[in-house]
Write a protein that holds these residues in place. Structure first.
Motif, PDB file in Angstrom:
ATOM      1  N   VAL A  25     -12.544 -15.067 -21.023  1.00 28.77           N
ATOM      2  CA  VAL A  25     -11.209 -14.576 -20.682  1.00 28.77           C
ATOM      3  C   VAL A  25     -10.609 -15.351 -19.504  1.00 28.77           C
ATOM      4  N   PHE A  26     -11.455 -15.717 -18.530  1.00 26.86           N
ATOM      5  CA  PHE A  26     -10.980 -16.390 -17.323  1.00 26.86           C
ATOM      6  C   PHE A  26     -11.820 -17.649 -17.059  1.00 26.86           C
ATOM      7  N   PRO A  27     -11.676 -18.661 -17.908  1.00 25.11           N
ATOM      8  CA  PRO A  27     -12.519 -19.849 -17.784  1.00 25.11           C
ATOM      9  C   PRO A  27     -12.312 -20.626 -16.493  1.00 25.11           C
ATOM     10  N   ALA A  28     -11.139 -20.514 -15.883  1.00 22.51           N
ATOM     11  CA  ALA A  28     -10.849 -21.305 -14.678  1.00 22.51           C
ATOM     12  C   ALA A  28     -11.213 -20.580 -13.385  1.00 22.51           C
ATOM     13  N   GLU A  29     -11.585 -19.315 -13.487  1.00 21.04           N
ATOM     14  CA  GLU A  29     -11.843 -18.516 -12.280  1.00 21.04           C
ATOM     15  C   GLU A  29     -13.289 -18.664 -11.809  1.00 21.04           C
ATOM     16  N   GLU A  30     -13.463 -18.673 -10.478  1.00 19.23           N
ATOM     17  CA  GLU A  30     -14.811 -18.685  -9.914  1.00 19.23           C
ATOM     18  C   GLU A  30     -15.423 -17.289 -10.012  1.00 19.23           C
ATOM     19  N   ILE A  31     -16.734 -17.252 -10.174  1.00 21.06           N
ATOM     20  CA  ILE A  31     -17.467 -15.983 -10.209  1.00 21.06           C
ATOM     21  C   ILE A  31     -18.388 -15.938  -8.997  1.00 21.06           C
ATOM     22  N   VAL A  32     -18.188 -14.929  -8.158  1.00 22.51           N
ATOM     23  CA  VAL A  32     -19.054 -14.739  -6.999  1.00 22.51           C
ATOM     24  C   VAL A  32     -19.804 -13.424  -7.172  1.00 22.51           C
ATOM     25  N   ALA A  33     -21.123 -13.481  -7.043  1.00 23.73           N
ATOM     26  CA  ALA A  33     -21.963 -12.295  -7.183  1.00 23.73           C
ATOM     27  C   ALA A  33     -22.514 -11.890  -5.827  1.00 23.73           C
ATOM     28  N   VAL A  34     -22.426 -10.605  -5.528  1.00 29.65           N
ATOM     29  CA  VAL A  34     -23.112 -10.039  -4.379  1.00 29.65           C
ATOM     30  C   VAL A  34     -24.361  -9.367  -4.931  1.00 29.65           C
ATOM     31  N   MET A  35     -25.530  -9.879  -4.545  1.00 27.29           N
ATOM     32  CA  MET A  35     -26.803  -9.484  -5.160  1.00 27.29           C
ATOM     33  C   MET A  35     -27.744  -8.844  -4.145  1.00 27.29           C
ATOM     34  N   SER A  36     -28.388  -7.755  -4.545  1.00 23.41           N
ATOM     35  CA  SER A  36     -29.395  -7.115  -3.697  1.00 23.41           C
ATOM     36  C   SER A  36     -30.422  -8.136  -3.245  1.00 23.41           C
ATOM     37  N   GLY A  37     -30.920  -7.954  -2.030  1.00 24.04           N
ATOM     38  CA  GLY A  37     -31.887  -8.893  -1.479  1.00 24.04           C
ATOM     39  C   GLY A  37     -33.311  -8.597  -1.904  1.00 24.04           C
ATOM     40  N   SER A  38     -34.133  -8.156  -0.959  1.00 28.19           N
ATOM     41  CA  SER A  38     -35.568  -8.009  -1.227  1.00 28.19           C
ATOM     42  C   SER A  38     -35.948  -6.649  -1.802  1.00 28.19           C
ATOM     43  N   PHE A  39     -35.090  -5.647  -1.612  1.00 32.67           N
ATOM     44  CA  PHE A  39     -35.324  -4.314  -2.182  1.00 32.67           C
ATOM     45  C   PHE A  39     -34.075  -3.878  -2.942  1.00 32.67           C
ATOM     46  N   THR A  40     -34.273  -2.999  -3.909  1.00 33.77           N
ATOM     47  CA  THR A  40     -33.187  -2.621  -4.806  1.00 33.77           C
ATOM     48  C   THR A  40     -32.725  -1.188  -4.569  1.00 33.77           C
ATOM     49  N   GLN A  41     -31.705  -0.799  -5.322  1.00 29.86           N
ATOM     50  CA  GLN A  41     -31.099   0.519  -5.140  1.00 29.86           C
ATOM     51  C   GLN A  41     -32.101   1.657  -5.314  1.00 29.86           C
ATOM     52  N   ARG A  42     -33.093   1.477  -6.164  1.00 31.60           N
ATOM     53  CA  ARG A  42     -34.098   2.520  -6.398  1.00 31.60           C
ATOM     54  C   ARG A  42     -35.133   2.596  -5.290  1.00 31.60           C
ATOM     55  N   GLY A  43     -35.005   1.746  -4.279  1.00 27.72           N
ATOM     56  CA  GLY A  43     -35.975   1.734  -3.199  1.00 27.72           C
ATOM     57  C   GLY A  43     -37.242   0.974  -3.546  1.00 27.72           C
ATOM     58  N   GLU A  44     -37.141   0.036  -4.477  1.00 27.82           N
ATOM     59  CA  GLU A  44     -38.303  -0.719  -4.952  1.00 27.82           C
ATOM     60  C   GLU A  44     -38.176  -2.190  -4.575  1.00 27.82           C
ATOM     61  N   PRO A  45     -39.309  -2.877  -4.342  1.00 35.18           N
ATOM     62  CA  PRO A  45     -39.244  -4.317  -4.069  1.00 35.18           C
ATOM     63  C   PRO A  45     -38.789  -5.072  -5.312  1.00 35.18           C
ATOM     64  N   ALA A  46     -37.919  -6.051  -5.132  1.00 38.77           N
ATOM     65  CA  ALA A  46     -37.446  -6.857  -6.264  1.00 38.77           C
ATOM     66  C   ALA A  46     -38.607  -7.635  -6.869  1.00 38.77           C
ATOM     67  N   ILE A  47     -38.585  -7.788  -8.179  1.00 37.78           N
ATOM     68  CA  ILE A  47     -39.712  -8.399  -8.893  1.00 37.78           C
ATOM     69  C   ILE A  47     -39.857  -9.887  -8.553  1.00 37.78           C
ATOM     70  N   LEU A  48     -38.740 -10.560  -8.266  1.00 38.33           N
ATOM     71  CA  LEU A  48     -38.749 -11.952  -7.815  1.00 38.33           C
ATOM     72  C   LEU A  48     -38.020 -12.016  -6.474  1.00 38.33           C
ATOM     73  N   ASP A  49     -38.356 -13.020  -5.659  1.00 42.67           N
ATOM     74  CA  ASP A  49     -37.680 -13.123  -4.367  1.00 42.67           C
ATOM     75  C   ASP A  49     -36.195 -13.416  -4.555  1.00 42.67           C
ATOM     76  N   LYS A  50     -35.423 -13.181  -3.512  1.00 45.05           N
ATOM     77  CA  LYS A  50     -33.962 -13.251  -3.625  1.00 45.05           C
ATOM     78  C   LYS A  50     -33.456 -14.665  -3.887  1.00 45.05           C
ATOM     79  N   TRP A  51     -34.158 -15.685  -3.394  1.00 46.01           N
ATOM     80  CA  TRP A  51     -33.705 -17.058  -3.617  1.00 46.01           C
ATOM     81  C   TRP A  51     -33.908 -17.472  -5.072  1.00 46.01           C
ATOM     82  N   THR A  52     -35.037 -17.064  -5.646  1.00 47.59           N
ATOM     83  CA  THR A  52     -35.301 -17.376  -7.057  1.00 47.59           C
ATOM     84  C   THR A  52     -34.296 -16.660  -7.948  1.00 47.59           C
TER      85      THR A  52
END
Length: 378
Positions: A25-52
């Motif tokens: 729908v918007f091929p020319a638009e940039e997509i920026v994601a704000v992503m949880s870091g080392s722990f997630t909303q459920r209070g659990e450690p992320a399965i992979l580190d944030k950089w990966t």
């Protein structure tokens, strides 16, 4: 510019579908994601580190990935959504894309408006007085008004995004496509012995990473938590952010009996205290977070990864100057500030908590990893 709030835990085919639909729908638009870091909303450690996870998101079509700070990432759906939308609005997005099991945006808007209606609190109180848990009562009220089932996790988040959106940002609903397995199902399959690879629906590059990754172990949180309970009293527990309704008594009692992290959490979970809330509270307790700490926070843009378009976008964000932009942590926090605890600027307090939470995750392996990776990973 289109924003997305995500966990990518891990990045799966549903996420790839969402990004592909945005680009249609918007091929020319940039997509920026704000992503949880080392722990997630459920209070659990992320399965992979944030950089990966950020790198895999960029390979999947996102232009720029910023870290959603711990203070927002490990929160209820309402605060998770508000934190993500707030950060993206300061970055300068004009559209927010999100998925939901409900494909009718107007019905979602109706549910969101009902949540903020002056009579909602009274209706909720009546439902809960009849014995319904909070989440079930909310779902029933909103579903009756919108005439759709709003009880699914992505739909609940969609409603919270709509509640949080300022008027200058348009909602972009991407109805969920056919997903073979959700992020939850993928994580469950990975932790099975043997791993149920046939249930894992992810892009090939993600699958390759998952097959070679060492698994983070949530159960290793037990010992530091028990040590913390040994040196804490009820007054200490009551100061913890979100600790109310007498849950501190149940936590302390469960800690005396628990032989595993699962037992510690399970000893508290009931209709009033769902598992995700208990896990979040345990993290706040372990990190010593009080209600005052959450009043002294400040936003910043922590850059995790980007492509060429994202690099140009990053320059625009820096030029706008709405947020401190962090690519090198050492330029913002130094050892003296960290070791003395003399951190005064609000955004630096938020950043320091993210460093601590990342170090905590690094302890949750068979052999603990190197601390302070935030200082040398870019």
């Amino acid at each position: 510019m289109i924003g997305v709030v995500a966990e990518y835990n891990p990045f799966h085919n549903g996420h790839a579908y969402q990004i592909a639909e945005i680009k249609k729908v918007f091929p020319a638009e940039e997509i920026v994601a704000v992503m949880s870091g080392s722990f997630t909303q459920r209070g659990e450690p992320a399965i992979l580190d944030k950089w990966t996870r950020a790198r895999l998101a960029v390979e999947g079509g996102v232009d720029l990935v910023l870290e959603l700070p711990f203070i927002y990432a490990v929160q209820s759906a309402q605060n998770f959504a508000r934190g993500g939308v707030n950060l993206l609005s300061k970055v300068g997005i004009d559209k927010l894309a999100f998925g939901a099991e409900v494909s009718n945006l107007e019905k979602l808007k109706l549910a969101a408006a009902t949540f903020d209606d002056k009579n909602f609190a009274e209706k909720l109180k009546l439902k809960m007085s009849s014995g319904k848990p909070y989440a079930a009562a909310v779902t029933e009220i909103l579903s009756n008004v919108a005439q759709v089932d709003v009880g699914k996790p992505n739909t609940i988040l969609a409603i919270e995004y709509l509640r949080a959106l300022p008027k200058n940002i348009s909602p972009l609903l991407i109805p969920r496509g056919k997903v073979i397995s959700s992020a939850t199902a993928i994580r469950q399959a990975i932790y099975k012995n043997p791993v149920q690879w046939e249930k894992i629906s992810v892009p090939p590059n993600v699958l390759e990473i998952l097959k070679s990754a060492e698994l983070v172990r949530e159960e290793f949180l037990l010992r530091p938590l028990l040590a913390k309970f040994l040196t804490s009293n009820f007054d200490d527990l009551r100061k913890v952010y979100g600790m109310n309704e007498g849950i501190e008594f149940k936590l302390a009692e469960s800690a005396r009996r628990a032989k595993s992290f699962e037992e510690l959490v399970g000893g508290v979970v009931n209709r009033r205290f769902p598992k995700s809330r208990v896990k979040r509270l345990l993290l706040y307790f372990l990190l010593g977070l009080t209600a005052q700490d959450f009043l002294e926070i400040g936003d910043y843009a922590r850059v995790l990864d980007f492509n060429e378009r994202g690099q140009k976008l990053l320059k625009k964000i820096r030029t706008a100057g709405n947020l401190p932009t962090v690519t090198k942590v050492a330029q913002h926090l130094n050892s003296k500030e960290i070791l003395t605890g003399r951190i005064y600027e609000p955004y630096k307090k938020t950043l320091n908590l993210d460093l601590i939470s990342t170090d905590l995750r690094e302890m949750l392996f068979e052999t603990p990893k190197n601390w302070r990776q935030d200082f040398f990973r870019r």
